[in-house]
Enzyme design. Structure first.
Site, PDB file in Angstrom:
ATOM      1  N   ASP A  31       0.829  -1.205   0.000  1.00  0.00           N
ATOM      2  CA  ASP A  31       0.000   0.000   0.000  1.00  0.00           C
ATOM      3  C   ASP A  31       0.870   1.263   0.000  1.00  0.00           C
ATOM      4  OD1 ASP A  31      -2.714   1.176   0.398  1.00  0.00           O
ATOM      5  OD2 ASP A  31      -1.805   1.937   2.241  1.00  0.00           O
ATOM      6  N   GLU A  72       1.410  -0.495  -5.036  1.00  0.00           N
ATOM      7  CA  GLU A  72       0.467   0.578  -5.361  1.00  0.00           C
ATOM      8  C   GLU A  72       1.307   1.787  -5.735  1.00  0.00           C
ATOM      9  OE1 GLU A  72      -3.211   3.327  -3.792  1.00  0.00           O
ATOM     10  OE2 GLU A  72      -1.657   2.716  -2.413  1.00  0.00           O
TER      11      GLU A  72
END
Ligand code: GLC
Length: 573
Positions: free
Chosen positions: A236, A297
């Site tokens: 993330d 990401e």
């Protein structure tokens, strides 16, 4: 006695030598290639993203859970999924629905227990599906014990695990950085009279990646899950791991306001700092010991940034996500052509994403209100036939659409409340999976935490499975085709008819096997004159493999007409 000791030393010495000699072979053998060209499992896999809150609710409390997911593995296998990525299911106060982790080595009771997680991993393995988790590396929850300690006093050993600074003056944050979710990125903490930094919500303090102890702790978390059988991570928010140590102010873009009403800053001092790459390469070295895959990401703005995330020697992220593709917000063959060619030339293994829990669904983004089902099939035919790994977002295979809140008081996503009404937040793309036409779409017997898309009686797994022309059956056939067609898995991407403004056409070519993909992105039928000269193909006979419209089983590549928003996939023989 002495002789015994000597023997022990000799034995240990030999053991160390043997380990040193055999370890590389052992590690190499672990990296099992799935074909004679050395492709790894994740290069031939189709990934499927699950938002655990919204997938399947086994205990009928309105919130999805791990047992619910486990009960749907058969469906996923039928669909053709090889790996599932679960967005965070760790204990969390759920301010950002799990992206605020308060314990990395457990499961939030809302979703089940660690035992359920182990069972899910084991069941998935039996079904031939790998499990990928979401590692939130940039920040923790403010309720994580690390942060609780860190904020307790200026000289707590964990103080430097986060980013604490003095303000510029009374009531003045250390600099002008703005949170991605609005307001200053600094929060004053009266207890110690300092400010802490949070790129996202106030409840998500940023970890200090310049502290080696933080890096070691996160690496340990990754090991802990690898040992439990997870096959990798989606990482993330990696762009924001590091900040300028001098906290220089970001330049402000004149005359612009964000959707939260803030000035717009050019985040050159707190995004994509070069230090990110070293940290990710070290995290990769850990992953390699477990033959695990790392997906990032990464909001890359161009190919150079994408290349950096692969690492100069392919030693960083296996698959930095290519969000450039998601930024093409209209059915524009030329725009897609440009993005595909760019990603294809980046030197790494591409990954294709069309929507996710932060990005509105395909149905809404590209739908014209009249041909939405055809457009859903068209877009499936695009990202599932390209060279690279596709990541499907749950429900896209049904043609689920965003169900955005109608009133601000119904909004769950805090960011959506702040940006209302300009932006309604992310609830709309996080609605419950639609399993059948029964109440709550078969997701739960209780009222779901987030309302079901009202179109669920028509768009659900049970109903669509029975209809051979449904979006679901199209996805299933397309995935089966992809898995069984070497040209679709490994073939080169060869663009065709590059100046056609309406139709996107390309070949996937593998050792004489040529698969043609023709995607009509316009609202009228298009005759397609394929320009095959110089493309290394002499055959002109077309054998249909899959089409989203009625078309003959064979035909000529010189004479192909594709209806409005039609998709055609055929083999050139
Ligand atoms: C990522 C997640 C998003 C989350 C944010 C902060 O962008 O995809 O959902 O809000 O990180 O953790």
């Amino acid at each position: 006695m002495r002789r015994g000791k000597y023997k022990l030393v000799l034995f240990s010495f030999l053991l160390i030598c043997a380990t040193a000699l055999l370890l590389p072979t052992f590690l190499a053998a672990q990296k099992k290639a799935v074909d004679d060209e050395g492709h790894q499992w994740w290069q031939h896999a189709v990934f499927y993203q699950i938002y655990p809150r919204s997938f399947a609710d086994s205990n009928n409390d309105g919130v999805g859970d791990l047992r619910g997911i486990a009960s749907k593995l058969g469906y996923l296998r039928w669909l053709g999924v090889d790996a599932i990525w679960l967005t965070p299911m760790f204990p969390s106060p759920q301010v950002d629905f799990g992206y605020d982790v308060s314990d990395y080595e457990n499961v939030d009771p809302q979703y089940g227990t660690l035992k359920d997680m182990d069972a899910l991993i084991a069941d998935a393995r039996r079904t031939n599906i790998r499990v990928i988790l979401d590692l939130v590396v940039n920040h923790t929850s403010d309720k994580h014990p690390w942060f609780i300690e860190s904020r307790s006093s200026r000289n707590n050993p964990k103080r430097d695990w986060y980013i604490w600074r003095d303000g510029k003056g009374s009531g003045q944050p250390p600099n002008n950085w703005i949170s991605d979710f609005g307001g200053s990125a600094w929060q004053f903490d009266p207890k110690t009279n300092q400010w802490y930094y949070h790129y996202f919500y106030t409840e998500q303090p940023d970890l200090n990646w310049r502290n080696p102890a933080v890096e070691a702790a996160i690496f340990d978390v990754s090991r802990w899950w690898y040992k439990r059988g997870v096959a990798g991570f989606r990482l993330d928010a990696v762009d924001t791991l590091f900040e300028d140590p001098n906290l220089a102010d970001n330049p402000i873009v004149a005359g612009k306001k964000s959707k939260y009403g803030d000035p717009v800053d050019d985040r050159i001092y707190n995004k994509k700092l070069p230090e990110v790459h070293g940290a990710l390469q070290r995290l990769r070295a850990v992953a390699d010991q477990y033959d695990a895959v790392l997906i990032g990401e990464t909001w890359t703005k161009d190919i150079n940034e994408l290349k950096e995330y692969y690492g100069e020697h392919g030693n960083e992220l296996h698959m930095p996500m290519d969000f450039m593709f998601t930024r093409v917000d209209r059915l524009s063959p030329s725009e897609f052509r440009r993005q595909i060619a760019a990603v294809d030339s980046a030197g790494g293994w591409p990954v294709f994403v069309l929507s996710n829990h932060d990005i509105p669904r395909v149905y809404d983004r590209y739908g014209d209100g009249q041909h939405n089902d055809q457009i859903a099939k068209l877009m499936a035919s695009l990202y599932l036939t390209l060279r690279g790994t596709p990541i499907l977002y749950y429900g896209e295979e049904l043609g689920m659409e965003n169900n955005d809140p109608k009133r601000v008081e119904d909004v769950k996503d805090p960011a959506g409340r702040r940006s209302w009404p300009q932006d309604k937040g992310r609830d709309g793309e996080r609605t419950p999976m639609q399993w059948n036409p029964a109440e709550n779409a078969g997701f739960s017997k209780a009222t779901p935490w987030n309302p079901v898309d009202p179109r669920y009686r028509q768009y659900n797994v049970e109903t669509e499975k029975k209809d051979p022309t449904s979006i679901l059956n199209y996805y299933q056939r397309l995935l089966a085709l992809r898995h069984s067609t070497r040209a679709l898995l490994d073939g080169n991407y060869i663009p065709l008819n590059e100046s056609d403004p309406n139709v996107l056409s390309y070949l996937r070519s593998y050792k004489g096997e040529n698969v043609l993909v023709v995607l009509n992105m316009s609202s009228s039928a298009q005759p397609v004159k394929l320009e095959l000269d110089g493309k290394g193909v002499t055959a002109t006979t077309l054998r249909r493999l899959l089409a989203s419209f009625d078309s003959p089983a064979t035909g000529s590549a010189k004479d192909l007409t594709v209806p409005a928003f039609g998709a055609y996939i055929g083999e050139l023989k």
